[in-house]
Design an enzyme around this catalytic site. Structure first.
Site, PDB file in Angstrom:
ATOM      1  N   LYS A 124       1.001  -1.228   0.076  1.00 41.35           N
ATOM      2  CA  LYS A 124       0.105  -0.044   0.091  1.00 41.35           C
ATOM      3  C   LYS A 124       0.793   1.375  -0.099  1.00 41.35           C
ATOM      4  CE  LYS A 124      -0.510  -0.148   4.819  1.00 41.35           C
ATOM      5  NZ  LYS A 124      -1.301  -0.658   6.249  1.00 41.35           N
ATOM      6  N   ARG A 138      -8.052   0.333  16.419  1.00 43.13           N
ATOM      7  CA  ARG A 138      -8.547   0.536  15.047  1.00 43.13           C
ATOM      8  C   ARG A 138      -9.423  -0.199  14.430  1.00 43.13           C
ATOM      9  NH1 ARG A 138      -4.052   0.964   9.978  1.00 43.13           N
ATOM     10  NH2 ARG A 138      -4.691  -1.081   9.571  1.00 43.13           N
TER      11      ARG A 138
END
Ligand SMILES: *Cc1c(COP(=O)(O)O)cnc(C)c1O
Length: 371
Positions: A36, A131
């Site tokens: 990513k 998260r």
């Protein structure tokens, strides 16, 4: 090469991947290489695969599609939780997605069935980093409900630490993951194929031999790309930290005072910078700025150069200590940390040049592949 640009040494990425894959393999762990930070760069993905990663994981669907379009052949994991509005694309592009919401799983299941498919999922558990992931006391319920969905298959259980809150992976939270997996398997006729415990923050735990045996999957980005574990950003043994080098060009080189003249107001970013008066200094302006990089996250390779600050389109450098060697038009090289890499890879103003073959270190340009 035009400037500014990012040079990518694919051999170093391959080497780093091989090092991490070997470490993980020694502890029974398969590695998904995380692309990513490079926006799903197909050359980077291929380098990771040559280095032995078993799958490619990326947070964005567009990145996975980019790699598929470039004929990167592997299993693709979608790291970011799917959005309800994207479930069709998830089914079409990702072989497996990470999930924590029942409603999303229901939509994924329906979309998969519509296509006559079954979509693999990994359920994410929040072990305190705050998260993504279901809180542990709701995991069993989620599994019970998800199991009813005919269009998805629960392939594993995962957790992500050291990302949002900086929670260290340790024996306790890893054991907790294993215990919860065992509990699920006791209640349901279900075998969790993958227990995905760590990212680059878990390498120390692994190397110390403290990882519970059942953890058999890792998702590794930074350690492969930049050669660092991420609990303290220590360099990892037998890896390169300079697979990526940022280059920008000197477009003004002039002697000027070290402190501004006139009355003070906010700078372009609402700050009030303070400069030490060191008399006149040789100031170099480079053709890269805050639009392209995280200025705090790059370091000149030449230790005689010091970054003074930046605006959107310029970096200012004190080149006084390099006065004899610096000139207008010269390229200045920088190392990058993760956030600078992310920004530079994302900026369309920064050209990317990937090199493969031992020619890289000699800077021989016919080995350059442009993309
Ligand atoms: C980004 C990400 C990773 C990779 O983390 P690194 O620290 O770069 O190894 C792993 N898992 C998830 C869910 C991620 O979002």
């Amino acid at each position: 090469m035009t400037s500014p640009c990012l040079s990518i040494d694919l051999d170093k990425i391959e080497h780093n991947a091989r090092t991490i894959v070997a470490l993980c393999a020694a502890h029974g762990i398969a590695v998904a290489g995380v692309t990513k930070a490079t926006c799903g760069n197909p050359e980077v993905a291929r380098a990771m695969l040559r280095g032995g990663v078993k799958a490619i994981a990326d947070s964005r669907l567009q990145n996975i599609q980019r790699m598929r379009n470039a004929s990167v052949e592997t299993l693709f994991m979608l790291l970011r939780l799917p959005a309800l509005s994207n479930v069709d694309e998830v089914i079409d592009s990702a072989d497996l997605s990470l999930n924590s919401e029942l409603a999303t799983l229901e939509e994924l299941s329906a979309a998969a069935l519509q296509r006559g498919r079954i979509h693999d999922v990994m359920l994410m558990l929040d072990l305190g980093d705050l998260r993504e992931g279901v809180w542990p006391d709701r995991l069993i319920t989620l599994v019970k409900q998800a199991e009813q969905l005919a269009g998805i298959r629960i392939k594993g259980l995962g957790t992500n630490l050291a990302c949002f809150s900086g929670v260290m992976p340790n024996r306790d939270n890893m054991n907790y993951l294993v215990d919860l997996a065992a509990e699920i398997e006791q209640i349901h006729p279900l075998r969790l194929q993958w227990l995905s415990g760590i990212n680059s923050s878990g390498l120390n735990l692994l190397a110390a031999g403290k990882m519970p045996k059942r953890i058999n999957h890792a998702r590794i980005g930074e350690a492969i790309l930049l050669g660092r574990e991420t609990t303290q950003r220590n360099t990892w043994p037998n890896t390169y930290q300079d697979a990526f080098v940022l280059q920008a060009e000197v477009i003004e080189l002039q002697k000027k005072p070290s402190v501004f003249l006139g009355n003070h107001c906010e700078d372009a970013f609402g700050k009030h910078p303070v400069f030490e008066d060191r008399g006149d200094i040789l100031r170099a302006l480079l053709n890269i700025g805050r639009q392209d990089i995280d200025i705090e996250a790059i370091t000149p390779l030449d230790s005689h150069l010091t970054i003074l600050g930046a605006s959107s389109d310029y970096i200012a450098i004190d080149a006084s200590a390099a006065a004899a060697s610096i000139s207008l038009g010269q390229t200045i090289s920088f190392s990058l940390n993760y956030s600078a890499l992310l920004a530079a890879m994302t900026s369309e103003y920064v050209k990317k040049y990937a090199f493969q073959g031992s020619l890289f270190d000699q800077g021989i340009l016919h080995a350059v592949r442009r993309f």
